[in-house]
Design an enzyme around this catalytic site. Structure first.
Site, mmCIF file in Angstrom:
data_model
loop_
_atom_site.group_PDB
_atom_site.id
_atom_site.type_symbol
_atom_site.label_atom_id
_atom_site.label_comp_id
_atom_site.label_asym_id
_atom_site.label_seq_id
_atom_site.Cartn_x
_atom_site.Cartn_y
_atom_site.Cartn_z
ATOM 1 N N HIS A 1 -6.462 3.232 0.695
ATOM 2 C CA HIS A 1 -6.181 3.446 2.100
ATOM 3 C C HIS A 1 -6.726 4.902 2.109
ATOM 4 O O HIS A 1 -6.275 5.924 1.595
ATOM 5 C CB HIS A 1 -4.633 3.721 2.198
ATOM 6 C CG HIS A 1 -4.086 4.033 3.661
ATOM 7 N ND1 HIS A 1 -2.918 3.298 4.326
ATOM 8 C CD2 HIS A 1 -4.243 5.109 4.441
ATOM 9 C CE1 HIS A 1 -2.690 3.739 5.315
ATOM 10 N NE2 HIS A 1 -3.682 4.826 5.665
ATOM 11 N N HIS B 1 -8.060 8.672 2.658
ATOM 12 C CA HIS B 1 -7.345 9.719 3.080
ATOM 13 C C HIS B 1 -8.271 11.052 2.591
ATOM 14 O O HIS B 1 -9.353 11.029 1.915
ATOM 15 C CB HIS B 1 -6.291 9.953 1.609
ATOM 16 C CG HIS B 1 -6.790 9.481 0.389
ATOM 17 N ND1 HIS B 1 -6.698 8.336 0.173
ATOM 18 C CD2 HIS B 1 -7.089 10.272 -0.667
ATOM 19 C CE1 HIS B 1 -7.221 8.019 -1.132
ATOM 20 N NE2 HIS B 1 -7.554 9.286 -1.627
ATOM 21 N N GLY C 1 -14.334 7.759 -7.735
ATOM 22 C CA GLY C 1 -13.114 8.111 -8.026
ATOM 23 C C GLY C 1 -11.731 7.951 -7.255
ATOM 24 O O GLY C 1 -10.650 8.267 -7.447
ATOM 25 N N CYS D 1 0.976 -1.129 0.053
ATOM 26 C CA CYS D 1 -0.187 0.067 -0.085
ATOM 27 C C CYS D 1 0.839 1.321 0.039
ATOM 28 O O CYS D 1 1.723 1.493 0.886
ATOM 29 C CB CYS D 1 -0.969 -0.065 1.180
ATOM 30 S SG CYS D 1 -1.817 1.513 1.185
ATOM 31 N N HIS E 1 -8.884 14.717 1.504
ATOM 32 C CA HIS E 1 -8.253 15.664 0.589
ATOM 33 C C HIS E 1 -8.817 16.973 1.232
ATOM 34 O O HIS E 1 -9.810 17.177 1.518
ATOM 35 C CB HIS E 1 -8.809 15.796 -0.829
ATOM 36 C CG HIS E 1 -8.672 14.667 -1.800
ATOM 37 N ND1 HIS E 1 -7.654 14.507 -2.691
ATOM 38 C CD2 HIS E 1 -9.221 13.306 -1.704
ATOM 39 C CE1 HIS E 1 -7.805 13.470 -3.378
ATOM 40 N NE2 HIS E 1 -8.584 12.685 -2.578
ATOM 41 N N CYS F 1 0.698 3.316 3.064
ATOM 42 C CA CYS F 1 1.303 2.581 4.347
ATOM 43 C C CYS F 1 2.704 2.733 4.417
ATOM 44 O O CYS F 1 3.513 3.035 5.302
ATOM 45 C CB CYS F 1 0.942 1.214 4.183
ATOM 46 S SG CYS F 1 -0.637 0.890 4.922
HETATM 47 P P1 AMP Z 1 -8.238 9.571 -4.615
HETATM 48 O O1 AMP Z 1 -8.589 9.461 -6.128
HETATM 49 O O2 AMP Z 1 -9.294 10.075 -3.814
HETATM 50 O O3 AMP Z 1 -8.038 8.014 -4.034
HETATM 51 O O4 AMP Z 1 -6.940 10.345 -4.508
HETATM 52 C C1 AMP Z 1 -5.689 10.001 -4.388
HETATM 53 C C2 AMP Z 1 -4.632 11.080 -4.566
HETATM 54 O O5 AMP Z 1 -3.531 10.743 -4.113
HETATM 55 C C3 AMP Z 1 -4.746 11.594 -5.840
HETATM 56 O O6 AMP Z 1 -5.420 12.850 -5.726
HETATM 57 C C4 AMP Z 1 -3.152 11.691 -6.442
HETATM 58 O O7 AMP Z 1 -2.761 12.804 -7.126
HETATM 59 C C5 AMP Z 1 -2.622 11.341 -5.009
HETATM 60 N N1 AMP Z 1 -1.238 10.763 -5.226
HETATM 61 C C6 AMP Z 1 -1.140 9.525 -5.868
HETATM 62 N N2 AMP Z 1 0.313 9.311 -5.503
HETATM 63 C C7 AMP Z 1 0.936 10.161 -4.955
HETATM 64 C C8 AMP Z 1 2.112 10.322 -4.278
HETATM 65 N N3 AMP Z 1 3.167 9.464 -4.586
HETATM 66 N N4 AMP Z 1 2.371 11.448 -3.358
HETATM 67 C C9 AMP Z 1 1.406 12.222 -3.198
HETATM 68 N N5 AMP Z 1 0.213 12.298 -3.812
HETATM 69 C C10 AMP Z 1 -0.253 11.162 -4.545
HETATM 70 ZN ZN ZN Z 2 -2.459 1.300 3.560
#
Ligand code: AMP
Ligand code: ZN
Length: 114
Positions: free
Chosen positions: A98, A100, A93, A4, A102, A7
């Protein structure tokens, strides 16, 4: 979970652009920002999606919001306004499984979202 992405950030194996960290949560800048400030706030504990949040996680999930408020204040847009959103599942989307939060701020945000 070793496979992950978030993680691996929580454990320090992958180093994002960290904004805030304590024993329970990690906040870092989104790699593809959608606003002047776009921060992701995660629990260090792996929870796959909102659908997997358990009763015992309620305090931990609350910490994502108090962290968002603190970062909004720190970034200077707490009074102007900002958005926090957590996508759940494919139709919303969600791409990283994991949870998060925004945190988006620093510009006028459109509503409703797409
Ligand atoms: P979601 O589409 O709600 O699952 O959001 C996932 C978010 O993670 C997106 O806005 C991506 O731009 C962000 N994301 C993916 N990989 C990374 C990374 N390595 N560092 C920072 N953000 C990331
Ligand atoms: Zn995780």
């Amino acid at each position: 979970m070793t496979d992950c992405l978030f993680c691996n950030m929580a454990s320090g194996e992958i180093k994002p652009d960290i904004v805030f960290e304590n024993d329970a949560v990690l906040a870092f800048r989104d790699i593809n920002p959608q606003a002047p400030t776009h921060v992701l706030i995660i629990p260090k504990k792996h929870i796959t999606s909102i659908n997997e949040i358990q009763i015992e996680d309620e305090t931990l999930v609350g910490k994502l919001y108090t962290t968002a408020k603190a970062i909004a204040t720190q970034e200077g847009f707490a009074e102007d306004g900002y958005r926090v959103v957590m996508n759940c599942g494919e139709d919303a989307g969600q791409t990283v499984f994991h949870i998060h939060l925004h945190l988006l701020g620093g510009r006028q945000l459109a509503w409703p979202p797409g």
